[in-house]
Write an enzyme that holds these catalytic residues in place. Sequence first.
Site, short mmCIF file in Angstrom:
data_model
loop_
_atom_site.label_atom_id
_atom_site.label_comp_id
_atom_site.label_asym_id
_atom_site.label_seq_id
_atom_site.Cartn_x
_atom_site.Cartn_y
_atom_site.Cartn_z
N ARG A 65 0.85 -1.24 0.08
CA ARG A 65 0.24 -0.06 0.08
C ARG A 65 0.89 1.19 0.04
O ARG A 65 0.49 2.22 -0.74
CB ARG A 65 -1.02 0.00 1.20
CG ARG A 65 -1.93 1.06 1.35
CD ARG A 65 -2.38 1.65 0.06
NE ARG A 65 -3.03 0.78 -0.72
CZ ARG A 65 -3.27 0.81 -2.02
NH1 ARG A 65 -3.05 1.85 -2.49
NH2 ARG A 65 -4.05 -0.13 -2.50
N LYS A 95 2.41 24.72 -3.87
CA LYS A 95 0.81 24.03 -3.55
C LYS A 95 1.11 22.64 -3.61
O LYS A 95 0.34 21.96 -4.42
CB LYS A 95 -0.19 24.55 -4.30
CG LYS A 95 -0.35 25.98 -4.13
CD LYS A 95 -1.31 26.58 -5.20
CE LYS A 95 -1.41 28.03 -4.92
NZ LYS A 95 -2.38 28.77 -6.09
N LYS A 148 5.89 38.59 -3.86
CA LYS A 148 4.41 38.50 -4.41
C LYS A 148 3.74 39.66 -3.80
O LYS A 148 4.36 40.76 -3.11
CB LYS A 148 4.12 37.23 -3.73
CG LYS A 148 4.58 36.10 -4.58
CD LYS A 148 3.89 34.64 -4.00
CE LYS A 148 2.59 34.65 -4.49
NZ LYS A 148 2.41 34.32 -5.85
N GLU A 169 6.25 39.72 -8.72
CA GLU A 169 4.79 39.64 -9.42
C GLU A 169 4.19 40.89 -9.81
O GLU A 169 4.53 42.04 -9.21
CB GLU A 169 3.92 39.04 -8.47
CG GLU A 169 2.45 38.82 -8.75
CD GLU A 169 1.57 38.27 -7.53
OE1 GLU A 169 0.73 38.99 -7.11
OE2 GLU A 169 1.98 37.21 -7.08
N ASP A 174 0.75 37.70 -13.18
CA ASP A 174 -0.30 37.44 -12.30
C ASP A 174 -1.82 37.66 -12.85
O ASP A 174 -2.16 39.06 -13.10
CB ASP A 174 -0.18 37.56 -10.87
CG ASP A 174 -0.98 36.61 -9.99
OD1 ASP A 174 -1.01 35.45 -10.32
OD2 ASP A 174 -1.92 37.28 -9.23
#
Length: 362
Positions: A153, A186, A218, A251, A278
């Site tokens: 597994r 992410k 950012k 950004e 962005d």
Amino acid sequence: ELRHMPSMPGVLSISTSPLVSPCIFSASRGTVRMSSLEARKPALSLESMVLNPPSHPTYDLKGVIKLALSEDAGDRGDVTSMATVPEDMEVEAYFLAKENGVIAGIALAEMIFNEVDPSLKVEWSLLDGDCVHKGLQFGKVQGRAHNIVVAERVVLNFMQRMSGIATLTKEMAEAAHPAFILETRKTAPGLRLVDKWAVLIGGGRNHRLGLFDMVLVKDNHISIAGGVTNAIKSVDLFLEQKNLLMGVEVEARTLEEVKEILEYTSQTKTSLTRIMLDNMVVPLPSGDVDVSMLKEAVELINGRFETEASGNVTLETVHKIGQTGVTYISSGALTHSVKALDISLKIDTELALKVGRRTNRA
């Protein structure tokens, strides 16, 4: 043909096959088939086939494997196997693909089997990055039945996730050309290196591994710094003071910010290497996207810096985005919305295939 290659010191070993199976994607989403030319491809050297995971200064891949095995075993071990499997029984178990896609995690699977029982013999007919089709047997493991079932597994959990990421990455990368496809941070907590490894196997490129290996300014950084120019100035000063050399990305959310960045960098020596454009891909009611703002931004930058498109990136939009001239396209969906590729490890493959055909999974 199943083949086994001995481990090479310092290198993750994978078994090799003379038939490297590239994947070809059809126009319909998610459909992948084998190349009819695969048998004419020459055998490659082992070194050219081994795709190691991204280099990370603190990530303990062996520790992640041990943690995965430990959470399964708990404080008693596999009570079902202890109750039903004779201790000295040996078997062969076969890897079986239950859907079409790109296989990934073969090298990692060998590491897991070795951690459970170094005497297990693992053989493969494919390589990481090769194509599999529903019903294909592409590897086998031989040895003590108890240890194979214990590892089963954990091996499949890693391989299914990695293969799902690699499959989507492959399709996105081919659609994005000539732009390169990137993942983001992410990723599943604790599995970042594994997720990013799968992106490489699928033909994508890695964005930064974490907060340590690239400066990425950012929106929140810009707001705190009091504007994009102030933010870049602060980065330039910091890197100079610390004598650091690394990629720097900022950004830009509007064409005005792009122009401000270009004006500042035209007058001052800067460490900036890439501009992230962005959310300049605008969704339309028709389901299409408007990339005119993105294209204008790329034309303004005119090759002075690398460019990266971010936001509203899907399989349906990535080709149009890639035609704007951007260097990179980043997509969090590669790793945050993983659809695992269905793979099994079966001792009785005849019955498994019979059941699979009954449920249209083989």
